[in-house]
Design a protein around this motif. Structure first.
Motif, PDB file in Angstrom:
ATOM      1  N   SER A  18       0.855  -1.189   0.000  1.00 28.98           N
ATOM      2  CA  SER A  18       0.000   0.000   0.000  1.00 28.98           C
ATOM      3  C   SER A  18       0.887   1.234   0.000  1.00 28.98           C
ATOM      4  CB  SER A  18      -0.917   0.026   1.225  1.00 28.98           C
ATOM      5  OG  SER A  18      -1.855  -1.035   1.187  1.00 28.98           O
ATOM      6  N   CYS A  19       0.668   2.135  -0.959  1.00 30.08           N
ATOM      7  CA  CYS A  19       1.475   3.341  -1.051  1.00 30.08           C
ATOM      8  C   CYS A  19       0.781   4.352  -1.956  1.00 30.08           C
ATOM      9  CB  CYS A  19       2.879   3.036  -1.582  1.00 30.08           C
ATOM     10  SG  CYS A  19       2.898   2.365  -3.265  1.00 30.08           S
ATOM     11  N   GLU A  20       1.229   5.590  -1.882  1.00 27.36           N
ATOM     12  CA  GLU A  20       0.755   6.654  -2.769  1.00 27.36           C
ATOM     13  C   GLU A  20       1.965   7.421  -3.281  1.00 27.36           C
ATOM     14  OE1 GLU A  20      -2.312   9.275  -1.532  1.00 27.36           O
ATOM     15  OE2 GLU A  20      -3.417   7.738  -0.409  1.00 27.36           O
ATOM     16  N   ASP A  80      14.575  12.229  -3.308  1.00 26.89           N
ATOM     17  CA  ASP A  80      14.123  12.837  -2.053  1.00 26.89           C
ATOM     18  C   ASP A  80      13.707  11.810  -1.010  1.00 26.89           C
ATOM     19  OD1 ASP A  80      14.521  15.285  -3.245  1.00 26.89           O
ATOM     20  OD2 ASP A  80      12.428  15.544  -3.829  1.00 26.89           O
ATOM     21  N   GLU A  81      13.133  10.689  -1.454  1.00 29.08           N
ATOM     22  CA  GLU A  81      12.667   9.637  -0.540  1.00 29.08           C
ATOM     23  C   GLU A  81      13.260   8.306  -0.962  1.00 29.08           C
ATOM     24  OE1 GLU A  81       8.404   9.436   0.455  1.00 29.08           O
ATOM     25  OE2 GLU A  81       8.145  11.152  -0.889  1.00 29.08           O
ATOM     26  N   GLN A  82      13.449   7.420   0.026  1.00 26.34           N
ATOM     27  CA  GLN A  82      13.878   6.064  -0.274  1.00 26.34           C
ATOM     28  C   GLN A  82      12.906   5.075   0.359  1.00 26.34           C
ATOM     29  OE1 GLN A  82      18.009   4.913  -0.116  1.00 26.34           O
ATOM     30  NE2 GLN A  82      18.703   7.050  -0.181  1.00 26.34           N
ATOM     31  N   GLY A 132       9.728  -9.028  -1.373  1.00 25.69           N
ATOM     32  CA  GLY A 132       8.412  -8.709  -1.910  1.00 25.69           C
ATOM     33  C   GLY A 132       7.577  -7.782  -1.063  1.00 25.69           C
ATOM     34  N   ARG A 133       8.124  -7.309   0.034  1.00 23.15           N
ATOM     35  CA  ARG A 133       7.371  -6.407   0.923  1.00 23.15           C
ATOM     36  C   ARG A 133       7.969  -5.008   0.853  1.00 23.15           C
ATOM     37  NH1 ARG A 133       3.969  -9.570   3.769  1.00 23.15           N
ATOM     38  NH2 ARG A 133       4.559 -11.768   3.988  1.00 23.15           N
ATOM     39  N   LEU A 134       7.089  -4.006   0.845  1.00 26.69           N
ATOM     40  CA  LEU A 134       7.511  -2.625   0.742  1.00 26.69           C
ATOM     41  C   LEU A 134       7.543  -1.982   2.123  1.00 26.69           C
ATOM     42  CD1 LEU A 134       8.186  -0.181  -1.098  1.00 26.69           C
ATOM     43  CD2 LEU A 134       5.724   0.302  -1.145  1.00 26.69           C
ATOM     44  N   PHE A 135       8.670  -1.347   2.455  1.00 26.40           N
ATOM     45  CA  PHE A 135       8.838  -0.651   3.727  1.00 26.40           C
ATOM     46  C   PHE A 135       9.023   0.835   3.450  1.00 26.40           C
ATOM     47  CE2 PHE A 135      10.073  -5.006   4.338  1.00 26.40           C
ATOM     48  CZ  PHE A 135       9.549  -5.333   5.583  1.00 26.40           C
ATOM     49  N   LEU A 136       8.079   1.633   3.928  1.00 23.87           N
ATOM     50  CA  LEU A 136       8.131   3.068   3.721  1.00 23.87           C
ATOM     51  C   LEU A 136       8.883   3.737   4.871  1.00 23.87           C
ATOM     52  CD1 LEU A 136       4.455   3.716   2.548  1.00 23.87           C
ATOM     53  CD2 LEU A 136       6.466   3.198   1.178  1.00 23.87           C
ATOM     54  N   PRO A 137       9.503   4.893   4.614  1.00 27.84           N
ATOM     55  CA  PRO A 137      10.240   5.569   5.687  1.00 27.84           C
ATOM     56  C   PRO A 137       9.284   6.057   6.775  1.00 27.84           C
ATOM     57  CG  PRO A 137      10.083   6.967   3.752  1.00 27.84           C
ATOM     58  CD  PRO A 137       9.563   5.629   3.343  1.00 27.84           C
ATOM     59  N   VAL A 138       9.748   6.053   7.998  1.00 27.03           N
ATOM     60  CA  VAL A 138       8.955   6.570   9.117  1.00 27.03           C
ATOM     61  C   VAL A 138       9.167   8.073   9.177  1.00 27.03           C
ATOM     62  CG1 VAL A 138       8.623   6.521  11.609  1.00 27.03           C
ATOM     63  CG2 VAL A 138       9.184   4.405  10.379  1.00 27.03           C
ATOM     64  N   LEU A 139       8.079   8.813   9.125  1.00 31.70           N
ATOM     65  CA  LEU A 139       8.174  10.265   9.150  1.00 31.70           C
ATOM     66  C   LEU A 139       8.547  10.761  10.540  1.00 31.70           C
ATOM     67  CD1 LEU A 139       5.001  11.172   7.057  1.00 31.70           C
ATOM     68  CD2 LEU A 139       7.365  11.010   6.256  1.00 31.70           C
ATOM     69  N   ASP A 140       9.273  11.876  10.584  1.00 31.81           N
ATOM     70  CA  ASP A 140       9.630  12.488  11.876  1.00 31.81           C
ATOM     71  C   ASP A 140       8.353  12.818  12.643  1.00 31.81           C
ATOM     72  OD1 ASP A 140      12.256  12.342  11.255  1.00 31.81           O
ATOM     73  OD2 ASP A 140      12.432  14.433  10.580  1.00 31.81           O
ATOM     74  N   GLY A 141       8.337  12.438  13.912  1.00 30.54           N
ATOM     75  CA  GLY A 141       7.175  12.733  14.760  1.00 30.54           C
ATOM     76  C   GLY A 141       6.116  11.669  14.719  1.00 30.54           C
ATOM     77  N   ALA A 142       6.303  10.647  13.819  1.00 26.41           N
ATOM     78  CA  ALA A 142       5.304   9.575  13.772  1.00 26.41           C
ATOM     79  C   ALA A 142       5.480   8.673  14.977  1.00 26.41           C
ATOM     80  CB  ALA A 142       5.448   8.780  12.474  1.00 26.41           C
ATOM     81  N   SER A 143       4.365   8.150  15.476  1.00 29.51           N
ATOM     82  CA  SER A 143       4.451   7.275  16.639  1.00 29.51           C
ATOM     83  C   SER A 143       4.556   5.842  16.189  1.00 29.51           C
ATOM     84  CB  SER A 143       3.238   7.464  17.494  1.00 29.51           C
ATOM     85  OG  SER A 143       2.059   7.222  16.769  1.00 29.51           O
TER      86      SER A 143
END
Length: 223
Positions: free
Chosen positions: A27-29, A204-206, A212-223
């Motif tokens: 799941s991504c945008e 800008d993003e990695q 086969g699994r997608l790992f999105l970066p954790v945004l600053d301030g995310a819990s």
């Protein structure tokens, strides 16, 4: 504003005991104008994910949507361009013919497509090769033609699958220069799959693919 969305997308190849899950529940945008590197080892699912984003593969489950693009696959193909990993030029066509082809097939008039192609070939630094056949080109030159072909579409989503993977460091850097400059000029989102950290660092993003699994970066301030 998102140009493409994946909702719990999976892609399996084969059936039964021979089934291989290339992408698991992704799941991504991707926002308009984004600059994203999808990193990971060979076989991690990067290419399959890019093909799903482009609409070249249909998901086994989940949905891929393009909110800002036409519903018709042919019309949508004008907004999405793909630079493939390996040689993708037709050997019987010269450089100009290869560059024009995608735009003509998606409905651009041949005269306009030729005008765009000549501009794109100049932009990628090989205007003098228009009459050459692919067999006469170096790897770097062939990849530049592939980039020029993508730019001739004037896409709003530019996808590049390991575009530097078969090139030496210097040529690879030049190809990335061209892709980044083209995305800026077109205002297009750029997504590049790569196993090269130097390429990933230019976006800008990695995002990372593993098994086969997608790992999105954790945004600053995310819990």
């Amino acid at each position: 504003m998102s140009v493409v969305r994946c909702a719990d997308v999976a892609r399996t190849f084969g059936h039964g005991d021979r089934a291989v899950v290339a992408v698991h529940g992704c799941s991504c945008e991707i926002a308009a104008g984004a600059r994203i590197a999808i990193t990971g080892a060979s076989g991690s699912g990067k290419s399959t994910l890019l093909h799903l984003l482009a609409g070249l593969e249909k998901p086994t489950s989940g949905t891929v949507s393009w909110p800002e693009f036409a519903a018709s696959p042919l019309e949508r193909a004008r907004d999405i361009a793909v630079v493939f990993q390996g040689p993708s030029l037709l050997p019987a066509l010269d450089v100009l013919e290869n560059t024009v082809m995608a735009a003509v097939l998606t409905g651009t008039a041949e005269e306009e497509a030729t005008r765009r192609a000549l501009v794109a070939l100049d932009d990628v630094g090989i205007p003098g090769l228009v009459d050459q056949l692919p067999e006469t080109l170096s790897g770097g030159q062939a990849q530049r033609v592939a980039v020029a072909r993508a730019l001739t579409l004037r896409p709003r989503l530019l996808l590049a699958d390991e575009p530097t993977g078969q090139l030496d460091e210097g040529t690879g850097r030049q190809v990335m220069d061209v892709l980044l400059a083209a995305a800026d000029t077109l205002g297009a989102a750029l997504v590049v799959s790569t196993h090269d950290p130097a390429v990933g660092d230019r976006l800008d993003e990695q995002w990372q693919m593993r098994d086969g699994r997608l790992f999105l970066p954790v945004l600053d301030g995310a819990s």
